[in-house]
Design a protein around this motif. Structure first.
Motif, PDB file in Angstrom:
ATOM      1  N   ARG A 340      25.813  27.015  22.638  1.00 43.55           N
ATOM      2  CA  ARG A 340      25.495  27.758  21.408  1.00 43.55           C
ATOM      3  C   ARG A 340      24.024  28.170  21.370  1.00 43.55           C
ATOM      4  O   ARG A 340      23.634  28.997  20.540  1.00 43.55           O
ATOM      5  N   ALA A 341      23.187  27.592  22.225  1.00 43.51           N
ATOM      6  CA  ALA A 341      21.731  27.763  22.135  1.00 43.51           C
ATOM      7  C   ALA A 341      21.239  28.890  23.032  1.00 43.51           C
ATOM      8  O   ALA A 341      21.555  28.927  24.221  1.00 43.51           O
ATOM      9  N   ARG A 342      20.436  29.784  22.470  1.00 39.67           N
ATOM     10  CA  ARG A 342      19.851  30.880  23.254  1.00 39.67           C
ATOM     11  C   ARG A 342      18.578  30.445  23.982  1.00 39.67           C
ATOM     12  O   ARG A 342      18.351  30.822  25.131  1.00 39.67           O
ATOM     13  N   HIS A 343      17.697  29.694  23.293  1.00 38.17           N
ATOM     14  CA  HIS A 343      16.368  29.408  23.840  1.00 38.17           C
ATOM     15  C   HIS A 343      16.078  27.923  24.001  1.00 38.17           C
ATOM     16  O   HIS A 343      15.490  27.524  24.998  1.00 38.17           O
ATOM     17  N   GLU A 344      16.451  27.107  23.004  1.00 40.18           N
ATOM     18  CA  GLU A 344      16.137  25.681  23.071  1.00 40.18           C
ATOM     19  C   GLU A 344      17.340  24.856  22.613  1.00 40.18           C
ATOM     20  O   GLU A 344      18.076  25.264  21.712  1.00 40.18           O
ATOM     21  N   LEU A 345      17.481  23.682  23.245  1.00 42.27           N
ATOM     22  CA  LEU A 345      18.577  22.766  22.926  1.00 42.27           C
ATOM     23  C   LEU A 345      18.016  21.366  22.799  1.00 42.27           C
ATOM     24  O   LEU A 345      17.259  20.909  23.669  1.00 42.27           O
ATOM     25  N   ARG A 346      18.382  20.658  21.714  1.00 44.13           N
ATOM     26  CA  ARG A 346      17.920  19.290  21.496  1.00 44.13           C
ATOM     27  C   ARG A 346      19.111  18.423  21.125  1.00 44.13           C
ATOM     28  O   ARG A 346      19.757  18.653  20.101  1.00 44.13           O
ATOM     29  N   LEU A 347      19.401  17.444  21.975  1.00 43.00           N
ATOM     30  CA  LEU A 347      20.475  16.492  21.741  1.00 43.00           C
ATOM     31  C   LEU A 347      19.848  15.196  21.238  1.00 43.00           C
ATOM     32  O   LEU A 347      18.942  14.652  21.879  1.00 43.00           O
ATOM     33  N   GLY A 348      20.294  14.700  20.083  1.00 39.85           N
ATOM     34  CA  GLY A 348      19.681  13.533  19.470  1.00 39.85           C
ATOM     35  C   GLY A 348      20.641  12.380  19.295  1.00 39.85           C
ATOM     36  O   GLY A 348      21.861  12.556  19.259  1.00 39.85           O
ATOM     37  N   PHE A 349      20.080  11.187  19.162  1.00 39.32           N
ATOM     38  CA  PHE A 349      20.897   9.987  18.979  1.00 39.32           C
ATOM     39  C   PHE A 349      20.088   8.932  18.235  1.00 39.32           C
ATOM     40  O   PHE A 349      18.857   8.980  18.188  1.00 39.32           O
ATOM     41  N   ALA A 350      20.797   7.982  17.643  1.00 39.27           N
ATOM     42  CA  ALA A 350      20.175   6.799  17.056  1.00 39.27           C
ATOM     43  C   ALA A 350      20.454   5.625  17.978  1.00 39.27           C
ATOM     44  O   ALA A 350      21.437   5.609  18.709  1.00 39.27           O
ATOM     45  N   GLY A 351      19.580   4.622  17.945  1.00 36.43           N
ATOM     46  CA  GLY A 351      19.762   3.467  18.813  1.00 36.43           C
ATOM     47  C   GLY A 351      18.667   3.375  19.853  1.00 36.43           C
ATOM     48  O   GLY A 351      17.775   4.224  19.941  1.00 36.43           O
ATOM     49  N   ASP A 352      18.772   2.335  20.661  1.00 32.68           N
ATOM     50  CA  ASP A 352      17.708   2.058  21.629  1.00 32.68           C
ATOM     51  C   ASP A 352      17.787   2.926  22.874  1.00 32.68           C
ATOM     52  O   ASP A 352      16.782   3.129  23.558  1.00 32.68           O
ATOM     53  N   ARG A 353      18.962   3.434  23.206  1.00 32.97           N
ATOM     54  CA  ARG A 353      19.123   4.236  24.415  1.00 32.97           C
ATOM     55  C   ARG A 353      20.198   5.288  24.199  1.00 32.97           C
ATOM     56  O   ARG A 353      21.021   5.166  23.285  1.00 32.97           O
TER      57      ARG A 353
END
Length: 370
Positions: A340-353
């Motif tokens: 879905r991303a044209r220029h930038e993509l950021r995948l996020g999560f909670a937790g230690d790893r």
């Protein structure tokens, strides 16, 4: 190149790539057809132009979309290129056609639900005598519709053009390309080139692609996708506010798995004065309509994001997915999300790893942010 509306207005025929023009030129007006292609190849653009061209032949033409949000996105361009084309969700079109053909509402497995009982519907349609002609149908994101829908199209004598990629399926009621070809007796043509993303985003997305012909990946460079740890909503909010400030003309998609989190984030963003639009399927007013081309933050669920694209995409809740990196449905969902991303993509999560399915992504495909 793949957006329906460009910065200077609607993408017209001469704005399309040579491959997209060739597909439009080579598609006969008669018969049924399947146009397949990877993310970013311009299937929604082709759908709009194909519907406009079919309407010029004098046939009633309808562009069908799986979701209401996608319908909203393509409707303005369709109205400009093909004023006589009707744009509808599959569910609303089916309800209208069924009422004319049989009477009442289509049968569903649950009262008043969206879960169509296709065997019952087809049986009732076959017993209804002469069926009203659907005319020419152009179906976007056709892989997310069940085989029963295509059997109905064949039974009713519709002329159908389907735009689909079976490796971008996010629903349980799905159809493969082979099933669509077989049921509709359709000829298939293929788009091959990804015009949407940067090469780093496309390389990461390839990690999640489950099959199909290898797409022609873009050469356009850009930053590596980011894998970020979010300890609290405040971190995400601060990052979004800074991103909006640095890129005031960008569209920023924040895509979450569940509506519960969507509503919580909406409250947080509005309180923090982050410019945000939200599409809540059961909502009213400004939460029912969204302008995907307007700069700022667009807060949507994964169920609504198919067919859309944004300059930057945040997926902040990857920890909510199953830990099994081999789950094919989850893998396919991440293929959809990444592209879905044209220029930038950021995948996020909670937790230690990172969760297991992200930890399995090769380290050279992303930049970790602790």
């Amino acid at each position: 190149m793949t957006t329906v509306v460009a910065g200077s207005g609607v993408l017209r025929y001469l704005d399309l790539s040579s491959g997209q023009q060739r597909v439009l030129d080579d598609l006969p007006f008669d018969g049924n057809h399947l146009v397949s292609g990877p993310p970013g190849s311009g299937k929604s653009v082709i759908a709009v132009h194909r519907a406009a061209m079919l309407a010029l032949t004098g046939a009633p033409a309808t562009l069908l979309c799986r979701s209401n949000l996608l319908r909203q996105h393509v409707a303005p361009a369709t109205a400009e290129l093909g004023p006589d084309v009707k744009v509808a969700t599959v569910h609303s079109w089916l309800g209208s056609w069924y009422k004319r053909a049989v009477g009442g509402r289509p049968p569903t497995h649950t009262p008043g639900g969206f879960d169509i009982d296709w065997p019952a519907l087809l049986t009732e349609a076959m017993g209804a005598g002469e069926l009203p002609s659907p005319g020419a149908l152009v179906v976007d994101e056709g892989q997310d519709l069940p085989v029963g829908f295509y059997r109905l199209c064949r039974l009713a004598g519709a002329r159908v053009t389907v735009l689909a990629d079976e490796y971008q399926t996010i629903t349980e009621s799905r159809s493969t390309a082979d099933e669509i070809r077989r049921v509709l007796a359709a000829e298939e043509v293929r788009l091959a080139e990804n015009h949407r993303t940067t090469r780093p985003i496309a390389d990461l997305a390839e990690h999640f692609r489950l099959g199909g012909a290898d797409p022609l990946l873009p050469e356009r460079d850009g930053p590596l996708p980011v894998m970020a740890r979010y300890r609290a909503f405040g971190e995400l909010t601060t990052e979004l506010r800074e991103h909006v400030r640095s890129h005031p003309n960008r569209t920023i998609g924040v895509v979450v798995r569940y509506r519960e989190l969507q509503l919580r984030l909406l409250e947080v963003f509005e309180r923090a004065k982050v410019p945000v639009q939200a599409y809540v399927g059961a909502g009213q007013g400004r939460y029912r309509d969204i302008d995907a081309d307007r700069p700022g933050v667009h807060l949507v669920t994964r169920a609504s994001v198919k067919g859309l694209e944004f300059d930057t995409v945040f997926v902040p809740d990857c920890h909510r997915d199953t830990a099994d990196p081999a789950d094919p449905d989850q893998t396919m969902m991440y293929y959809v999300l990444a592209t879905r991303a044209r220029h930038e993509l950021r995948l996020g999560f909670a937790g230690d790893r990172p969760p297991a399915h992200l930890d399995a992504v090769p380290r050279d495909l992303y930049r970790p942010r602790p």
